[in-house]
Write a protein that holds these residues in place. Structure first.
Motif, PDB file in Angstrom:
ATOM      1  N   LYS A  21      -6.789  -4.591   1.733  1.00 45.13           N
ATOM      2  CA  LYS A  21      -6.866  -3.248   2.030  1.00 45.13           C
ATOM      3  C   LYS A  21      -7.843  -2.838   2.893  1.00 45.13           C
ATOM      4  CE  LYS A  21      -5.294  -2.182  -2.848  1.00 45.13           C
ATOM      5  NZ  LYS A  21      -5.719  -1.692  -4.402  1.00 45.13           N
ATOM      6  N   LEU A  22      -8.980  -3.321   3.171  1.00 43.19           N
ATOM      7  CA  LEU A  22      -9.959  -2.886   4.026  1.00 43.19           C
ATOM      8  C   LEU A  22      -9.307  -2.904   5.532  1.00 43.19           C
ATOM      9  CD1 LEU A  22     -13.024  -4.421   2.828  1.00 43.19           C
ATOM     10  CD2 LEU A  22     -12.550  -2.125   2.837  1.00 43.19           C
ATOM     11  N   THR A  23      -8.528  -3.778   5.974  1.00 44.54           N
ATOM     12  CA  THR A  23      -7.794  -4.084   7.039  1.00 44.54           C
ATOM     13  C   THR A  23      -6.755  -2.830   7.271  1.00 44.54           C
ATOM     14  OG1 THR A  23      -8.307  -6.452   7.341  1.00 44.54           O
ATOM     15  CG2 THR A  23      -6.508  -5.468   8.631  1.00 44.54           C
ATOM     16  N   THR A  24      -6.056  -2.532   6.122  1.00 47.31           N
ATOM     17  CA  THR A  24      -4.952  -1.570   6.157  1.00 47.31           C
ATOM     18  C   THR A  24      -5.644  -0.266   6.599  1.00 47.31           C
ATOM     19  OG1 THR A  24      -3.285  -2.866   4.584  1.00 47.31           O
ATOM     20  CG2 THR A  24      -3.084  -0.473   4.941  1.00 47.31           C
ATOM     21  N   GLN A  52      -8.891   4.251  -0.196  1.00 49.48           N
ATOM     22  CA  GLN A  52     -10.043   4.350  -0.486  1.00 49.48           C
ATOM     23  C   GLN A  52     -10.591   4.615  -2.060  1.00 49.48           C
ATOM     24  OE1 GLN A  52     -11.123   7.506   2.261  1.00 49.48           O
ATOM     25  NE2 GLN A  52     -11.793   5.994   3.852  1.00 49.48           N
ATOM     26  N   LYS A  53      -9.753   5.505  -2.655  1.00 53.58           N
ATOM     27  CA  LYS A  53      -9.975   5.602  -4.169  1.00 53.58           C
ATOM     28  C   LYS A  53      -9.669   4.536  -4.854  1.00 53.58           C
ATOM     29  CE  LYS A  53      -8.966   9.169  -7.561  1.00 53.58           C
ATOM     30  NZ  LYS A  53     -10.526   9.311  -7.721  1.00 53.58           N
ATOM     31  N   GLN A  54      -8.709   3.696  -4.430  1.00 54.57           N
ATOM     32  CA  GLN A  54      -8.296   2.586  -5.211  1.00 54.57           C
ATOM     33  C   GLN A  54      -9.388   1.505  -5.142  1.00 54.57           C
ATOM     34  OE1 GLN A  54      -4.546   1.215  -3.286  1.00 54.57           O
ATOM     35  NE2 GLN A  54      -3.157   2.062  -4.733  1.00 54.57           N
ATOM     36  N   LEU A  55      -9.976   1.162  -4.074  1.00 53.02           N
ATOM     37  CA  LEU A  55     -11.221   0.608  -3.789  1.00 53.02           C
ATOM     38  C   LEU A  55     -12.490   0.928  -4.521  1.00 53.02           C
ATOM     39  CD1 LEU A  55     -10.474  -0.472  -0.054  1.00 53.02           C
ATOM     40  CD2 LEU A  55     -10.385  -2.083  -2.060  1.00 53.02           C
ATOM     41  N   LEU A  56     -12.737   2.395  -4.448  1.00 50.27           N
ATOM     42  CA  LEU A  56     -14.029   2.758  -5.060  1.00 50.27           C
ATOM     43  C   LEU A  56     -13.627   2.510  -6.707  1.00 50.27           C
ATOM     44  CD1 LEU A  56     -14.384   6.117  -3.216  1.00 50.27           C
ATOM     45  CD2 LEU A  56     -15.739   4.097  -3.150  1.00 50.27           C
ATOM     46  N   HIS A  57     -12.277   2.510  -7.240  1.00 47.88           N
ATOM     47  CA  HIS A  57     -12.090   2.219  -8.794  1.00 47.88           C
ATOM     48  C   HIS A  57     -12.623   0.863  -9.120  1.00 47.88           C
ATOM     49  CE1 HIS A  57      -9.588   6.147  -9.482  1.00 47.88           C
ATOM     50  NE2 HIS A  57     -10.842   6.363  -9.740  1.00 47.88           N
ATOM     51  N   CYS A  69      -1.380   9.287   7.953  1.00 51.40           N
ATOM     52  CA  CYS A  69      -2.269   8.220   7.611  1.00 51.40           C
ATOM     53  C   CYS A  69      -3.605   8.643   6.992  1.00 51.40           C
ATOM     54  CB  CYS A  69      -2.603   7.619   9.238  1.00 51.40           C
ATOM     55  SG  CYS A  69      -1.155   7.013  10.039  1.00 51.40           S
ATOM     56  N   VAL A  70      -4.039   9.596   7.302  1.00 55.83           N
ATOM     57  CA  VAL A  70      -5.216  10.222   6.649  1.00 55.83           C
ATOM     58  C   VAL A  70      -5.049  10.259   5.156  1.00 55.83           C
ATOM     59  CG1 VAL A  70      -6.690  12.334   6.206  1.00 55.83           C
ATOM     60  CG2 VAL A  70      -6.011  11.551   8.715  1.00 55.83           C
ATOM     61  N   SER A  71      -4.091  10.658   4.555  1.00 54.28           N
ATOM     62  CA  SER A  71      -3.700  10.959   3.180  1.00 54.28           C
ATOM     63  C   SER A  71      -3.563   9.407   2.472  1.00 54.28           C
ATOM     64  CB  SER A  71      -2.581  11.567   2.960  1.00 54.28           C
ATOM     65  OG  SER A  71      -1.084  10.965   3.554  1.00 54.28           O
ATOM     66  N   LEU A  72      -3.105   8.685   3.118  1.00 53.90           N
ATOM     67  CA  LEU A  72      -2.772   7.308   2.690  1.00 53.90           C
ATOM     68  C   LEU A  72      -4.303   6.521   2.678  1.00 53.90           C
ATOM     69  CD1 LEU A  72       0.458   6.114   4.301  1.00 53.90           C
ATOM     70  CD2 LEU A  72      -0.014   6.607   1.800  1.00 53.90           C
TER      71      LEU A  72
END
Length: 289
Positions: free
Chosen positions: A215-218, A21-26, A13-16
């Motif tokens: 994605k934020l909910t996930t 987070q990286k996808q959203l930051l991009h 879960c931490v790694s996912l």
């Protein structure tokens, strides 16, 4: 052995979470807004845990420690997102393995806990893994991987995060000793929600969060699962065992970096991550000798 699959679930879960987070930051999502959404999504579940485990006593000393922990948590998570935004996930996340190594320096100062030979050997492996991680060509010179750590801005920021976390871990340990594991986790989460809400209101970027709500909910759901599976696991086995296995999230993050972001040199980076995680395991098990 229920603690083992629970800990591996925590690591997954931490790694996912880091991937999303990286996808959203991009996609240029504001770091503060991202932190707020994740903590806010987890907050109701964290509060519900108090009804299950109960609320222990609280005093002014614990409140003072909470203020320090909350500010450091806020700074560490913000900088870690900045690092993810600037550099490859397979380069930045392994830098967090320096946290337990740095704790061998900060723990004697804050808790009076001193390292043993296994811990020192663990530091050696972590430094070696970092060297391999940033090694490009031998022709660049033996010191090139060391200087590369500081030239890569994301890696440099994540090293700073590791330093902050090495101090924070000791502060949180003191906080847990004054209260309890569950209540301390809830208190820190509540502090972050309040502080981040004030910052988000000032920025007025709520509409951006609505666009990425799925994605934020996930991420929020992954945060909750990681928190509770980790808390249950750590009560079923020795804390050092659980923490060591949880650090396999570093290996997972390197793999996700290749799978989702097509990051280069996956074999070398994975080998380096294995070396660094091995160092973490040695440090974790030193406390059992």
């Amino acid at each position: 052995m229920l603690w083992l699959p629970l800990t591996l679930l925590t690591a997954l879960c931490v790694s996912l979470m880091q991937v999303f987070q990286k996808q959203l930051l991009h996609q240029d999502l504001d770091e503060i807004l991202l932190l707020w959404c994740v903590n806010l999504a987890a907050w109701p579940f964290m509060l519900m845990s108090l009804f299950w485990f109960g609320v222990p006593g609280w005093n002014m000393e614990a409140t003072g420690i909470l203020m320090i922990s909350g500010v450091m948590n806020l700074l560490a998570t913000f900088l870690s997102l900045k690092a993810l935004k600037l550099s490859d996930i397979s380069l930045t996340i392994p830098m967090l393995s320096f946290t337990p190594a740095l704790m061998l320096l900060t723990s004697p100062l804050l808790l009076g806990e001193f390292p043993r030979p296994l811990g020192i050997a663990g530091i050696g492996l972590i430094v070696t893994g970092s060297y391999v991680l940033h090694l490009k060509n031998w022709s660049d010179g033996y010191l090139a991987p060391i200087t590369a750590v500081f030239h890569e801005k994301g890696t440099r920021l994540m090293l700073l995060v590791a330093l902050i976390l090495s101090v924070l871990a000791n502060i949180d340990k003191i906080g847990v000793q004054r209260t309890s594991t569950i209540s301390w986790g809830v208190a820190v989460n509540t502090f972050l929600v309040i502080a981040l809400t004030l910052l988000v209101v000032r920025k007025k970027k709520f509409s951006t969060a609505l666009i990425h709500w799925k994605k934020l909910t996930t991420i929020g759901l992954l945060y909750v699962i990681a928190s509770f599976s980790g808390l249950i696991a750590i009560q079923l086995t020795l804390a050092s065992y659980m923490i060591a296995v949880k650090r396999t999230s570093i290996l997972m993050s390197v793999f996700w970096g290749y799978l989702f972001f097509n990051e280069p040199q996956i074999k070398k980076r994975f080998i380096a991550a294995v070396i660094m995680v091995s160092g973490i395991i040695l440090i974790a098990f030193q406390s059992q000798r």
